[in-house]
Design an enzyme around this catalytic site. Structure first.
Site, PDB file in Angstrom:
ATOM      1  N   SER A 435      46.507  40.649  29.337  1.00 25.35           N
ATOM      2  CA  SER A 435      45.056  40.718  28.720  1.00 25.35           C
ATOM      3  C   SER A 435      44.863  40.684  27.452  1.00 25.35           C
ATOM      4  CB  SER A 435      44.363  41.929  29.431  1.00 25.35           C
ATOM      5  OG  SER A 435      44.922  43.074  28.917  1.00 25.35           O
ATOM      6  N   HIS A 575      34.812  74.149  31.200  1.00 24.51           N
ATOM      7  CA  HIS A 575      34.686  72.835  30.828  1.00 24.51           C
ATOM      8  C   HIS A 575      35.078  72.531  29.564  1.00 24.51           C
ATOM      9  CE1 HIS A 575      30.797  74.306  29.457  1.00 24.51           C
ATOM     10  NE2 HIS A 575      30.884  73.299  28.393  1.00 24.51           N
ATOM     11  N   SER A 577      35.420  70.207  26.115  1.00 27.13           N
ATOM     12  CA  SER A 577      34.899  69.198  25.111  1.00 27.13           C
ATOM     13  C   SER A 577      35.596  69.503  23.599  1.00 27.13           C
ATOM     14  CB  SER A 577      33.440  69.434  24.781  1.00 27.13           C
ATOM     15  OG  SER A 577      32.715  68.586  23.875  1.00 27.13           O
TER      16      SER A 577
END
Length: 818
Positions: A435, A575, A577
């Site tokens: 690609s 979570h 980040s």
């Protein structure tokens, strides 16, 4: 001696004063003077007035941070009965609270005559080589030289035949002498946190060694001879690069702890894996071995193709081949990669920002390579070598090949090589389909699989940063990635113009699951530079959480439980980040962090401007990377006879460059900003306005790029801000209606409509600041004031430069202004 010390009459208080001093410091043949800021002065005074008692001392402790240490060292050989000598640094601290290493770089040769000395501690000093006199201490049993700058040990280090304990942790040792195996009675050896890449076989001769610490080095393997250490109880090998360990370690009869965490082990001998005292977290156990790297020898029997610059295709058969393109790209097709003859088409393209999406802190190092036909799967992996521009000024990063799948870009496992003859840097990867490909430099990425029983993940950039996943943190195994952006105190001070601001390394955590963790994940971050658990003011420490784009930074200090050690802060999250520790007195820390983060993403360039006086229309305006400034200046000085080139104009994306030249020539060159605002590719998200410069040169400008940055932070307060800026209710309603269901366009329309109406008002910037404050957006007001102050500084610097250059009477002139 008294004159040397500058003691004067104060040190000549007679025998009674000396006895009082001796009584307070000298007890049981011990002198512990490292607890006094003037310990060396006290020692010299005692030696002068109580020499008979001092020379009988057997235990002596002094601080090597003392400025009189050099004078004191000359007296040490007189202490013939000395058994223990401690000359440690780390007692003094700088203005930020960090421990200072001692000034000790060597010892007098006569120290080797201290025949009774059995214990010597020279930790936290500035030793680059081990003092040679140490090897002549016949009774030495304990030697500590940790936290120095040693790069090697003497070849005859094994002559310390009575040594039982040796610590050289936190140095820069790259290898060990073979004579280390001659330390027959050594029991405890600590070589952790060095740069060791291999161990000599002679280490296996340390038959009395009970504890061996080799953690935090660069070892990829360990010798089989370690199985000879029959007395060994604890072996620490965590945080290395081990890819294999000998199964014979399982036969050590007294071994009670084997720490192999945070290595590169994909498989472990079953004899070791079943031991109850083996620690294996942080290893890629069970992951597939990367394919063997092809080399020149593996392609000797294959057809070779060398393509000229005008060719754009070649044919691959089942026999395989090796292909070299004119641009330096190499391919290796192993036999059987293509079952039928296949025509391969290729081309190199300039990177299109609409297609090539670089992530934050990425740097593009090559052109885009397109290989067709897309999507065809090969039977065996095809090897690709792509040349790239080596980033000489970017540190603590890694080079990877990035490929496009038709939906998104992903990074391939990449090996970096350098050609022996041409010295070209090549990025080597393996693929099963063709690609688009390109080479980028990214922040170093550490990753691991998190199973249900939990694991531990370290940063290879800063091992002090670690993430602990407890048992039960997830129901299904998920992949976690960790990246760290080191931030120096100098960078923070330069960007914020505040010497009191400090920040930790910037931590980015991501995962392949959309679900939060079932149990809190424990994160350890180092405290900002100069901040320790001893001098910490908790009211100044802020834990910031940023979104994945770094556009919003929220202070979550009050939402988590922060625990502190002497060097680290520990907290728990569910979570992932961006996470960042800041230490500052500023109130609106989120806005400051956003500005610093955006500046850290930008890369600095320099402009050089030159103009000839004889022919003023001949102007050279050259842009160069920062690391090439000196070579370019040298060439320019040879080319132009006259004055020195102008001062460097340091620029970042989004800033403008103003240059003034003689006889009316002027340049106003704006660097085009490609905003990542919304999804529309047009300028300013579909809006098109003439270039804006609000304010004036003396008070500072707000540019179009500055307004765009401000617009990103306005959010739902845009109507209140617009009214406080003087827009009418009808204008606000019309803007809302024309851009209904698109908040971004509403904000842009409001802000830039006001800017156009007030572009001729010299006081419009102050009105904008006032409107932000009245709207309750002090954070944006602070950001605008910071931008304006930076503009004022640049204006004053430009005036100074022009004034100096205009006074020049030489043949050529070179003037540059920001």
């Amino acid at each position: 001696m008294a004159e040397l010390l500058g003691l004067g009459d104060e040190c000549r208080e007679g025998a009674l004063g000396a006895l009082v001093l001796a009584g307070s410091c000298l007890a049981d043949n011990r002198l512990n003077l490292d607890v006094y800021p003037d310990g060396c002065r006290r020692f010299l005074q005692l030696f002068e007035e109580q020499r008979g008692e001092v020379v009988q001392v057997e235990f002596l402790r002094l601080s090597s941070n003392d400025h009189l240490l050099g004078t004191t060292l000359g007296i040490l050989p007189h202490l013939k009965h000395l058994k223990s000598l401690v000359l440690k640094g780390g007692y003094a601290r700088d203005e930020f609270g960090s421990c200072q290493h001692g000034s000790l770089t060597n010892l007098p040769a006569d120290v080797g005559n201290l025949r009774c000395l059995t214990h010597l501690d020279l930790s936290f000093n500035s030793l680059s080589t081990l003092p040679s006199c140490i090897l002549h201490l016949p009774s030495l049993r304990v030697l500590l030289v940790s936290h120095n700058s040693l790069v090697a040990l003497p070849e005859d280090f094994g002559s310390l035949s009575k040594l039982t304990f040796f610590s050289a942790m936190k140095n820069q040792l790259k290898d060990l002498p073979q004579s280390i195996g001659e330390l027959a009675v050594l029991q405890d050896l600590d070589l952790s946190e060095n740069a060791l890449e291999f161990l000599p076989e002679e280490v296996g001769n340390l038959h009395n060694c009970t504890e061996l610490d080799l953690s935090g080095n660069r070892l990829s393997s360990i010798p089989d001879s370690l199985a000879n250490l029959k007395s060994l109880r604890r072996l620490h090998l965590h945080s290395n690069l081990l890819v294999t360990v000998p199964a014979s370690l399982a036969s050590l009869p007294n071994l009670s702890r084997l720490d192999l965490q945070n290595n590169c082990l994909r498989a472990v001998p079953p004899e070791i894996q079943t031991l109850p005292f083996v620690y294996l977290r942080g290893n890629p156990l069970g992951e597939t071995e990367p394919p063997p790297q092809a080399d020149e020898s593996s392609a000797k029997g294959l057809r070779r193709l060398f393509l000229a610059s005008g060719e754009d295709s070649f044919t691959v058969t089942s026999e395989g081949c090796k292909v070299v393109l004119a641009c330096g790209i190499h391919f290796y097709f192993p036999p059987g990669a293509a079952s039928d003859p296949l025509r391969i088409y290729f081309r190199t393209l300039a990177p299109d920002p609409q297609c090539v999406k670089l992530r934050h802190h990425d740097v593009l190092l090559s052109r885009v390579l397109e290989l067709q036909p897309h999507g065809v799967k090969f039977q065996q992996e095809v090897q690709i070598w792509m040349p790239y521009a080596s980033p000489q000024t970017l540190h603590q990063r890694e080079v990877v090949v990035r490929t496009f799948s038709g939906q998104s870009w992903s990074d391939l496992r990449t090996r970096v090589e350098q050609k022996r003859k041409s010295k070209k840097h090549m990025a080597h990867c393996s693929v099963l389909h063709f690609s688009w490909f390109l080479v980028v430099s990214r922040l170093v990425q550490n990753e691991c699989k998190v199973p249900t029983e939990g694991t531990l993940l370290f940063s290879s950039v800063d091992p002090n940063i670690k993430v602990t996943f407890p048992a039960g943190v997830t129901e299904e195994t998920r992949s976690v990635k960790l990246q760290v952006l080191p931030v120096s105190a100098e960078e923070i001070e330069e960007i914020t113009a505040d010497a009191g601001c400090r920040a930790s390394p910037l931590l980015c955590l991501s995962q392949d699951s959309l679900l939060d963790f079932l149990r809190p994940v424990r994160i350890q971050l180092p405290l900002p530079p100069g901040v320790t658990g001893l001098n910490l003011d908790r009211s100044r420490l802020h834990l910031l959480h940023g979104d994945l784009e770094g556009q919003t930074w929220d202070d979550i200090t009050s939402q988590v439980v922060l625990e502190f050690t002497h060097l680290y802060a520990v907290f728990e999250v569910t979570h992932f980040s961006w996470y960042w520790l800041w230490y500052t007195t500023k109130t609106y820390i989120g806005g400051i962090a956003k500005k610093v983060y955006e500046r850290l993403r930008m890369y600095q360039v320099n402009f050089i401007a030159l103009q000839r006086k004889k022919d003023p229309e001949q102007v050279l305006l050259q842009c160069v990377p920062k690391h090439k400034v000196d070579p370019v200046l040298k060439k320019l000085q040879d080319r132009y006879r006259g004055p020195e080139p102008s001062d460097m104009v340091e620029m970042f994306e989004g800033e403008q460059f103003f240059a003034a030249f003689e006889r009316g020539i002027s340049i106003d060159m704006g660097m085009r900003l490609k905003p990542r605002w919304g999804e529309n590719p047009g300028p300013l998200n579909g809006f098109s306005f003439p270039p804006l410069n609000l304010g004036n040169a003396e008070t500072g400008y707000l540019t179009q790029a500055n307004l765009l940055s401000i617009a990103r932070r306005v959010g739902g307060d845009w109507q209140t801000i617009g009214l406080n800026l003087g827009l009418t209710y009808q204008q606000i309603e019309r803007i809302g209606y024309n851009n209904r269901e698109d908040l971004d366009k509403q904000i842009l329309d409001m802000l830039f409509s006001w800017a156009q109406q007030n572009s001729e008002d010299h006081d419009c910037v102050n009105k904008l600041i006032t409107a932000m404050k009245e709207s309750g957006r002090q954070d944006i007001a602070d950001e605008i004031e910071t931008i304006i102050e930076l503009g004022r500084q640049k204006y004053r610097e430009s005036i100074r430069r022009v004034g100096l250059e205009q006074e020049s009477s030489t043949e050529d002139s070179a003037i540059a202004m920001t």
